[in-house]
Design a protein around this motif. Structure first.
Motif, PDB file in Angstrom:
ATOM      1  N   ALA A  89     -46.401  74.714 -33.872  1.00 20.00           N
ATOM      2  CA  ALA A  89     -45.829  73.594 -34.616  1.00 20.00           C
ATOM      3  C   ALA A  89     -44.591  73.046 -33.923  1.00 20.00           C
ATOM      4  O   ALA A  89     -44.358  71.835 -33.893  1.00 20.00           O
ATOM      5  N   PHE A  90     -43.766  73.935 -33.349  1.00 22.95           N
ATOM      6  CA  PHE A  90     -42.595  73.464 -32.607  1.00 22.95           C
ATOM      7  C   PHE A  90     -43.018  72.627 -31.396  1.00 22.95           C
ATOM      8  O   PHE A  90     -42.390  71.616 -31.065  1.00 22.95           O
ATOM      9  N   ALA A  91     -44.092  73.057 -30.712  1.00 21.86           N
ATOM     10  CA  ALA A  91     -44.592  72.274 -29.578  1.00 21.86           C
ATOM     11  C   ALA A  91     -45.046  70.897 -30.046  1.00 21.86           C
ATOM     12  O   ALA A  91     -44.812  69.887 -29.366  1.00 21.86           O
ATOM     13  N   SER A  92     -45.677  70.827 -31.208  1.00 19.74           N
ATOM     14  CA  SER A  92     -46.124  69.544 -31.739  1.00 19.74           C
ATOM     15  C   SER A  92     -44.950  68.638 -32.081  1.00 19.74           C
ATOM     16  O   SER A  92     -45.009  67.423 -31.869  1.00 19.74           O
ATOM     17  N   LEU A  93     -43.866  69.215 -32.616  1.00 21.44           N
ATOM     18  CA  LEU A  93     -42.678  68.404 -32.892  1.00 21.44           C
ATOM     19  C   LEU A  93     -42.102  67.823 -31.606  1.00 21.44           C
ATOM     20  O   LEU A  93     -41.668  66.670 -31.563  1.00 21.44           O
ATOM     21  N   MET A  94     -42.089  68.638 -30.549  1.00 25.57           N
ATOM     22  CA  MET A  94     -41.605  68.133 -29.275  1.00 25.57           C
ATOM     23  C   MET A  94     -42.496  66.999 -28.774  1.00 25.57           C
ATOM     24  O   MET A  94     -42.019  65.985 -28.247  1.00 25.57           O
ATOM     25  N   GLN A  95     -43.807  67.153 -28.960  1.00 21.26           N
ATOM     26  CA  GLN A  95     -44.730  66.098 -28.567  1.00 21.26           C
ATOM     27  C   GLN A  95     -44.413  64.801 -29.295  1.00 21.26           C
ATOM     28  O   GLN A  95     -44.382  63.720 -28.691  1.00 21.26           O
ATOM     29  N   ALA A  96     -44.171  64.913 -30.604  1.00 18.69           N
ATOM     30  CA  ALA A  96     -43.867  63.716 -31.380  1.00 18.69           C
ATOM     31  C   ALA A  96     -42.598  63.034 -30.874  1.00 18.69           C
ATOM     32  O   ALA A  96     -42.542  61.805 -30.746  1.00 18.69           O
ATOM     33  N   GLY A  97     -41.569  63.820 -30.573  1.00 14.90           N
ATOM     34  CA  GLY A  97     -40.331  63.247 -30.052  1.00 14.90           C
ATOM     35  C   GLY A  97     -40.529  62.541 -28.722  1.00 14.90           C
ATOM     36  O   GLY A  97     -39.987  61.446 -28.489  1.00 14.90           O
ATOM     37  N   LEU A  98     -41.303  63.147 -27.830  1.00 10.44           N
ATOM     38  CA  LEU A  98     -41.572  62.532 -26.535  1.00 10.44           C
ATOM     39  C   LEU A  98     -42.349  61.231 -26.675  1.00 10.44           C
ATOM     40  O   LEU A  98     -42.095  60.256 -25.965  1.00 10.44           O
ATOM     41  N   VAL A  99     -43.276  61.211 -27.600  1.00 12.72           N
ATOM     42  CA  VAL A  99     -44.066  59.998 -27.789  1.00 12.72           C
ATOM     43  C   VAL A  99     -43.193  58.880 -28.361  1.00 12.72           C
ATOM     44  O   VAL A  99     -43.312  57.713 -27.965  1.00 12.72           O
ATOM     45  N   PHE A 100     -42.305  59.209 -29.296  1.00 18.08           N
ATOM     46  CA  PHE A 100     -41.371  58.208 -29.810  1.00 18.08           C
ATOM     47  C   PHE A 100     -40.521  57.630 -28.671  1.00 18.08           C
ATOM     48  O   PHE A 100     -40.299  56.418 -28.587  1.00 18.08           O
ATOM     49  N   ALA A 101     -40.013  58.507 -27.795  1.00 21.47           N
ATOM     50  CA  ALA A 101     -39.198  58.051 -26.670  1.00 21.47           C
ATOM     51  C   ALA A 101     -40.004  57.155 -25.745  1.00 21.47           C
ATOM     52  O   ALA A 101     -39.519  56.116 -25.277  1.00 21.47           O
ATOM     53  N   SER A 102     -41.227  57.546 -25.478  1.00 26.17           N
ATOM     54  CA  SER A 102     -42.104  56.747 -24.624  1.00 26.17           C
ATOM     55  C   SER A 102     -42.340  55.370 -25.228  1.00 26.17           C
ATOM     56  O   SER A 102     -42.277  54.345 -24.532  1.00 26.17           O
TER      57      SER A 102
END
Length: 313
Positions: A89-102
């Motif tokens: 779940a922590f990895a998924s949160l990081m994914q979400a943050g990276l996608v927002f930045a992108s």
């Protein structure tokens, strides 16, 4: 939001599937980023640039998922008595943050190009790489979907959400580049970049909600809870299940409950009833950690500490 639906696989079987598909994801992201980087440098297309930036962040996110699913299946230790499943779940949160930045970076570049459109060089290369990217992404999404039919990995689900948005963004970019190249409308390329940014935001919200549900110990679906009660009460000596609590943690599920037993049963007999019930649960939920508290039917005082049973539970 996707609820964690338990599967019939053991943790080892789930780990083998998720390891393979996350390795495939890393390889696909590396290939796509490299191809798009070359073609962007050759063509100057903002749509290709947007897609390339997305693939670069996908590579970072896929690497995080690659390591997270391996860490998540590590056995419990002295510091983590409930295991390490929430690493997914922590990895998924990081994914979400990276996608927002992108999405923010791509949207900014697209708006600038919309007001200051630039011609695209080597349109054929740009179109070609987007076609290759579309087919590679489609193959990866199909592989991830096949794994998710067998597992409930929130990390793989988050990774697939990325690539679903990539698939859509590749098609949008392809339309934008082709429109600019063959119709001579330079603004289409920038508009395609803006649509890609919007798709990324939508995908990031979905990933965030799914990861947050697991981190907040969201209950298993009602279907799974009903199945637990049915399995437990197959033995007529076990007449009721209450204070049932369930939660997902990566590839594992945690189940705890109070059950009513005949108060005339001996301690040894009660223990046998509980062990048999646990075996029934584990046959249906091999990745479960189970905790059962026995109450003498009709003689148990209300108890349960801070999370004692409530009327609305």
């Amino acid at each position: 939001m996707t609820s964690h639906v338990p599967n019939g696989l053991t943790p080892a079987e789930t780990a083998a599937l998720t390891r393979r598909v996350t390795l495939l994801s890393v390889g696909a992201a590396a290939v796509l980023m490299s191809l798009k980087l070359v073609v962007w440098l050759l063509s100057g297309s903002v749509a290709v640039m947007a897609s390339m930036a997305d693939s670069a962040l996908d590579l970072v996110a896929s690497l995080a998922t690659f390591f997270a699913v391996r860490y998540a299946v590590a056995p419990p230790d002295r510091e983590h008595r409930f295991g390490h499943g929430k690493a997914e779940a922590f990895a998924s949160l990081m994914q979400a943050g990276l996608v927002f930045a992108s999405a923010a970076l791509i949207g900014r570049e697209a708006v600038q190009r919309l007001f200051d459109p630039q011609p695209i060089a080597r349109e054929g290369w740009a179109i070609g790489v987007m076609i290759v990217s579309t087919f590679l992404t489609l193959g990866l999404v199909r592989a991830q979907t096949a794994v998710l039919r067998k597992t409930a990995s929130v990390a793989v689900s988050g990774d697939r959400a990325h690539y679903f948005s990539d698939l859509a963004s590749n098609l949008v970019a392809l339309v934008g580049i082709a429109g600019t190249a063959f119709l001579g409308v330079a603004g289409l390329d920038a508009l395609a970049g803006m649509v890609i940014a919007a798709l990324l935001v939508w995908g990031a919200i979905s990933v965030f909600r799914e990861a947050a549900a697991q981190l907040m110990d969201h209950e298993l679906p009602e279907e799974a809870r009903r199945q637990i009660v049915e399995l437990m009460t197959q033995d007529p000596r076990l007449t009721d299940v209450h204070q049932l609590r369930t939660r997902a943690s990566g590839p594992f599920v945690h189940i705890q409950m109070h059950v009513d037993l005949d108060p005339e049963l001996t301690l040894e007999a009660s223990h046998r009833v509980i062990v048999e019930a646990e075996k029934r649960l584990l046959a249906a939920f091999p990745s479960a950690d189970i905790l059962i508290h026995a109450d003498p039917r009709g003689r148990a005082e209300p108890h349960g500490g801070a999370f004692a049973e409530r009327a609305d539970a």
